[in-house]
Scaffold this motif. Sequence first.
Motif, PDB file in Angstrom:
ATOM      1  N   GLY A 386       0.817  -1.212   0.000  1.00 21.12           N
ATOM      2  CA  GLY A 386       0.000   0.000   0.000  1.00 21.12           C
ATOM      3  C   GLY A 386       0.846   1.256   0.000  1.00 21.12           C
ATOM      4  O   GLY A 386       0.553   2.224  -0.724  1.00 21.12           O
ATOM      5  N   TRP A 439      -4.950   2.795  -3.153  1.00 18.29           N
ATOM      6  CA  TRP A 439      -3.659   2.359  -2.598  1.00 18.29           C
ATOM      7  C   TRP A 439      -3.762   1.476  -1.354  1.00 18.29           C
ATOM      8  O   TRP A 439      -2.872   0.659  -1.107  1.00 18.29           O
ATOM      9  CB  TRP A 439      -2.757   3.563  -2.297  1.00 18.29           C
ATOM     10  CG  TRP A 439      -3.235   4.463  -1.184  1.00 18.29           C
ATOM     11  CD1 TRP A 439      -4.110   5.499  -1.290  1.00 18.29           C
ATOM     12  CD2 TRP A 439      -2.830   4.417   0.188  1.00 18.29           C
ATOM     13  NE1 TRP A 439      -4.302   6.097  -0.070  1.00 18.29           N
ATOM     14  CE2 TRP A 439      -3.517   5.464   0.858  1.00 18.29           C
ATOM     15  CE3 TRP A 439      -1.974   3.612   0.923  1.00 18.29           C
ATOM     16  CZ2 TRP A 439      -3.366   5.712   2.212  1.00 18.29           C
ATOM     17  CZ3 TRP A 439      -1.816   3.855   2.286  1.00 18.29           C
ATOM     18  CH2 TRP A 439      -2.504   4.893   2.911  1.00 18.29           C
ATOM     19  N   MET A 440      -4.843   1.567  -0.560  1.00 15.72           N
ATOM     20  CA  MET A 440      -4.918   0.764   0.655  1.00 15.72           C
ATOM     21  C   MET A 440      -6.326   0.242   0.868  1.00 15.72           C
ATOM     22  O   MET A 440      -7.244   1.003   1.168  1.00 15.72           O
ATOM     23  CB  MET A 440      -4.497   1.591   1.877  1.00 15.72           C
ATOM     24  CG  MET A 440      -4.304   0.752   3.131  1.00 15.72           C
ATOM     25  SD  MET A 440      -2.886  -0.362   2.962  1.00 15.72           S
ATOM     26  CE  MET A 440      -3.381  -1.712   4.026  1.00 15.72           C
TER      27      MET A 440
END
Length: 553
Positions: A386, A439-440
């Motif tokens: 991430g 991203w996460m």
Amino acid sequence: MLLPTLLVLPFLASSRCSTPAEDDVRLIVLVSIDQMTPEQLERLGPRFSGGFARFLGGERHRLAFHDHADSSTGPGHATLGTGLWPSHSGIVGNLWADRAQGDAGIYCVADPSVAPLGPLGPGAVGPAGRSPALLLGDGLADHLKRASPGSRSVGIAGKDRAAILATGHAADWALWWDASGGQGFVSSTYYGDALPDWVASFDEAWWNRLPDAGWETLEASRDPRLGASADVRAGEAPRTFPHALPLAVPREPGASNELGKQQRAQLSRWVYGSPWIDLFSIELAERALDALDLGRDESVDYLFLGLSGCDIVGHSYGPRSLEVTDLLLRDDAALGELFDAIDARVGAEHWIAALSSDHGVLPLPESLDSRGYDAVRLAPNEMQLGSSRLGELLESTYGTNFVTGVTESGILLDREAMEREGIGLEELATFAREGSADWMPRLRTLFTQNDLAPREGSAPTGGLARLAAHSFLDTRSPDLVVVLEPWTLVGFPYGTSHGTPWPYDRHVPLLFLGPGSTPGEDWRPCATVDLVPSLLERAGCPIPDGLDGSPLH
């Protein structure tokens, strides 16, 4: 051992414990069961007949929680031993980054100024020295030594960070298991130049105490009324009973009973993942009673006992596993024998005890999912992945990847590069929050220094921000503190873990025994920072200013 300045200042009469009397408390015992949950005490209570049974018959606080976000071993034991939040004890994680030193992997009890200490002498064991040098606050050993210079304190645990952080700077000894080198219980030159005889004699051929059959379940552990899970289930480590020793220990008459370094290391690692890590710790604690004459004079002494097995085994099998159930039943019996020994040596009216834990734990995600929870096991390296994806997004948007690393609790940024390019921390945090889906996975929120650092007239007063603030220290915390959704596990391909601010990771047992305790259940909310002031008050010792907790009445 060089004591901190605060411990060698003249002692004031007002700081002493109460005048000695026939019924005074002379020994404080703190037992921490690493990763123990209140549910385990409740579920297994009917089968307990030893030490846990004593606690269940004492004063029991049913709504005790750690009041900080990072529910890990280092912060938890520092809080149990100091009465301070991690933001004040300085132990904000098991590992953290130090920007001033340019080190992103500082271990919470690392100390390069001292040497590891084993039965063969200084430097003959382990990779590095250990001490409480990074602990910013005082522990129980410090308060007791200040009140009575003759006070003796010892911490014994499977893990170094438990034995060290739960005692403080002034402990006579902190001792922990050498899980990799096979030398038994070890320490560091912070505490002395050679292990005491009572430790060295235990370490001598410690492997002879292991059963030939390895770890087989007690008959009681398989009682279906205890609610333990089947020995094989989804999410557990792929190992089942019996858990055999990795090698045969020679026991024939006349045969050499010496083992080579590699053999000792193999057996030592096996001990570390079995009930014997706790049983050996309890045996050493009983030796300490006699060797240090704990509780036998007018000073108030302190014994910390950290039973690490529940956590080590629980990480692999989960809190309701047959392995953890069996381990806790064994701990109960061994603690009962230890408490009987303390009664005989010290007198039942002269010692008090507390039971708690450094953190709770997430049940196996697979088990939760089968019961309808939105539980997910992410890839073990998901935080690293991430942070890399976030860095790529920042580079595509700003032309620079400001991400420099990742810690247990968040993401490190290049502050100098951000300043050069006129990018503020809040701007970058907003970018990360709004683009979290890219991203996460399962990101709940992000916090920055501006959200968490104390400022005049402004501090978080509730919710996740308050918990995160209690785990935040600017010089040791990441730039972006990451909080994932509840029921999310990162870092383990099987088994489970902890470390989050969610209640299942912060809810822990808190029970008291002995003079000053009121038997029964108390359902008022309380926090683990209340433990130290409660013990000091019940021992007749002064409660120092500056603690984050208050005595429980």
